[in-house]
Scaffold this active site. Structure first.
Site, mmCIF file in Angstrom:
data_model
loop_
_atom_site.group_PDB
_atom_site.id
_atom_site.type_symbol
_atom_site.label_atom_id
_atom_site.label_comp_id
_atom_site.label_asym_id
_atom_site.label_seq_id
_atom_site.Cartn_x
_atom_site.Cartn_y
_atom_site.Cartn_z
ATOM 1 N N HIS A 174 43.027 46.447 39.897
ATOM 2 C CA HIS A 174 42.565 47.735 40.338
ATOM 3 C C HIS A 174 43.355 48.458 41.071
ATOM 4 O O HIS A 174 42.953 49.820 41.359
ATOM 5 C CB HIS A 174 40.997 47.494 40.793
ATOM 6 C CG HIS A 174 40.216 46.888 39.498
ATOM 7 N ND1 HIS A 174 39.866 47.693 38.228
ATOM 8 C CD2 HIS A 174 39.613 45.902 39.557
ATOM 9 C CE1 HIS A 174 38.970 46.951 37.544
ATOM 10 N NE2 HIS A 174 38.809 45.774 38.460
ATOM 11 N N ARG A 230 46.368 39.501 43.481
ATOM 12 C CA ARG A 230 45.762 39.324 42.148
ATOM 13 C C ARG A 230 46.162 39.975 41.052
ATOM 14 O O ARG A 230 46.607 41.064 40.994
ATOM 15 C CB ARG A 230 44.283 40.110 42.409
ATOM 16 C CG ARG A 230 43.486 40.181 41.070
ATOM 17 C CD ARG A 230 41.885 40.491 41.101
ATOM 18 N NE ARG A 230 41.677 41.881 41.294
ATOM 19 C CZ ARG A 230 40.722 42.484 41.558
ATOM 20 N NH1 ARG A 230 39.708 41.513 41.154
ATOM 21 N NH2 ARG A 230 40.452 43.687 41.640
ATOM 22 N N ASP A 252 57.626 34.424 41.690
ATOM 23 C CA ASP A 252 59.327 34.662 41.952
ATOM 24 C C ASP A 252 59.503 35.783 43.121
ATOM 25 O O ASP A 252 60.236 35.588 43.658
ATOM 26 C CB ASP A 252 60.090 34.956 40.592
ATOM 27 C CG ASP A 252 59.983 33.702 39.537
ATOM 28 O OD1 ASP A 252 59.706 32.764 39.979
ATOM 29 O OD2 ASP A 252 60.377 34.278 38.504
ATOM 30 N N GLU A 299 33.237 35.820 36.815
ATOM 31 C CA GLU A 299 32.949 37.094 36.736
ATOM 32 C C GLU A 299 32.454 37.400 35.357
ATOM 33 O O GLU A 299 32.088 38.529 35.136
ATOM 34 C CB GLU A 299 33.612 38.261 37.692
ATOM 35 C CG GLU A 299 35.259 38.143 36.795
ATOM 36 C CD GLU A 299 36.239 39.276 37.688
ATOM 37 O OE1 GLU A 299 35.516 40.184 38.465
ATOM 38 O OE2 GLU A 299 37.270 39.391 37.362
ATOM 39 N N ASP A 339 31.591 42.886 38.829
ATOM 40 C CA ASP A 339 31.673 42.403 37.401
ATOM 41 C C ASP A 339 30.748 41.510 37.276
ATOM 42 O O ASP A 339 29.741 41.473 36.075
ATOM 43 C CB ASP A 339 32.961 41.876 37.004
ATOM 44 C CG ASP A 339 33.966 42.942 36.828
ATOM 45 O OD1 ASP A 339 33.603 43.881 36.169
ATOM 46 O OD2 ASP A 339 35.162 42.968 37.139
#
Ligand code: 3PY
Ligand code: MG
Length: 270
Positions: free
Chosen positions: A46, A71, A85, A147, A173
Site C-alpha cells: 500500500h 511487506r 537480494d 486477513e 482487511d
C-alpha cells in the site's frame, strides 16, 4: 552474518515494535530507523512506491539500528527473492489463504534444500556479511498475513508450515471480511474474537504473532495481549496528524496555545 536482532528478540519471548514506511523516501525510512523501533517495514503493498525506491530505503535503513523488513505486494516469488537480494531481513506477505500459499512464500525465502530461493544475494551480502549464504535461511524472518476468510479457516495448516516464522494480522482487511468496517478491531466483537483466536493459535504452534496497530496506544494493548511484534501506524499518519495539530495550534487563540503547554517551548521542530 549480521544477526537478525528482531528475530532473536522474539525468540527470547520479548515484545518488539515495528515502524512502517508508506512513503518511497530513503530519508523518511532513515528517520523511522532512528526512532527506536526494533524493525522498520517498507510497505510495497500500500506504500506509494515501487522497487526503485525500495533499494535506497533499505540502504538508508542499513545506517540505523532497525532491522529492515519488506511487506511485499503479493505472494510473488520473483518480488520476494528480489527484496531479499536487496537486503531485507524479513518478509511480510499479504493475504495468505492456505498451506500451499504459505509453502510457496517460505520456499521463495529459503535456499535449497529447504526452499527454492535463487542465489544472487547482492546487497544481502553487503548488509549481512560474506557468510550470508550459510545463515540466511535461519536469519530471515517470514510472516504470512492472516486477513482473509480462507486464511482464518486454514490457520492451523498455515501455522504448521515448516520454515514459516509467524503470522501477521491485517486488522483492516480482517474486519472487512468479517462484515465489519476498517478500524473496528478493538470494538467489533467478531474482530476481537477472531484476533484473539489467531493469537492463541500462533502461541499454540509456538510461532510469532504480529499485528498492524492504528497507534502506539493500540500497540500497548496488543503487546499486553501477547503479540510479539506490533506495528505502530505509519509515517503517512504521523505526518498528517502532526500537520493538523500544528495548523490547529496556529489557528488557536494565543492564550489557548500557551495553556496547551507545548507551543511556546523551545523546539527545533525535529
Ligand atoms: C490491514 O489492516 O489489512 C493491513 O494489511 C495493514 O497494513
Ligand atoms: Mg491488509
Amino acid at each position: 552474518m549480521r544477526k537478525n536482532v528482531l528475530k532473536d528478540k522474539m525468540l527470547r519471548g520479548e515484545r518488539t515494535t515495528n515502524g512502517w514506511c508508506a512513503f518511497g523516501s530513503s530519508y523518511s525510512a532513515e528517520l523511522l530507523g532512528h526512532a527506536g523501533f526494533d524493525s522498520v517495514t517498507v510497505d510495497m503493498q500500500h506504500g506509494m512506491f515501487d522497487f526503485t525506491q525500495v533499494l535506497p530505503m533499505l540502504q538508508a535503513l542499513s545506517a540505523t539500528p532497525a532491522v529492515p523488513v519488506v511487506r511485499v505486494p503479493w505472494n510473488d516469488t520473483a518480488v520476494i527473492m528480489h527484496v531479499l537480494d536487496a537486503g531485507a531481513y524479513g518478509v511480510i506477505c499479504p493475504m495468505i489463504n492456505n498451506r500451499a500459499e504459505a509453502e510457496r512464500l517460505v520456499a521463495a525465502c529459503r535456499y535449497a534444500p529447504v526452499g527454492m530461493r535463487s542465489y544472487g544475494p547482492a546487497r544481502g551480502l553487503l548488509f549481512g556479511g560474506p557468510d550470508y549464504f550459510d545463515h540466511a535461511n535461519a536469519e530471515i524472518v517470514v510472516f504470512a498475513m492472516i486477513e482473509t476468510i480462507d486464511g482464518i479457516n486454514n490457520l492451523d495448516d498455515i501455522l504448521a508450515t515448516p520454515g514459516l516464522d509467524g503470522v501477521y494480522i491485517g486488522p483492516n482487511d480482517l474486519a472487512l471480511v468479517l462484515g465489519a468496517r476498517p478500524g473496528t478491531d478493538l470494538t467489533e466483537p467478531k474482530c476481537i474474537d477472531t484476533i484473539a483466536h489467531i493469537l492463541a493459535r500462533a502461541q499454540a504452534h509456538q510461532k510469532f504473532a504480529g499485528i498492524f496497530c492504528a497507534s502506539g496506544a493500540v500497540g500497548a494493548i496488543r503487546r499486553k495481549q501477547g503479540f510479539h511484534l506490533v506495528t505502530l501506524s505509519h509515517e503517512g499518519s504521523y505526518l498528517s496528524q502532526t500537520a493538523k495539530a500544528h495548523v490547529a495550534a496556529a489557528l488557536a487563540e494565543p492564550a489557548a496555545s500557551a495553556s496547551d503547554g507545548g507551543e511556546l517551548k523551545p523546539s527545533t521542530g525535529y
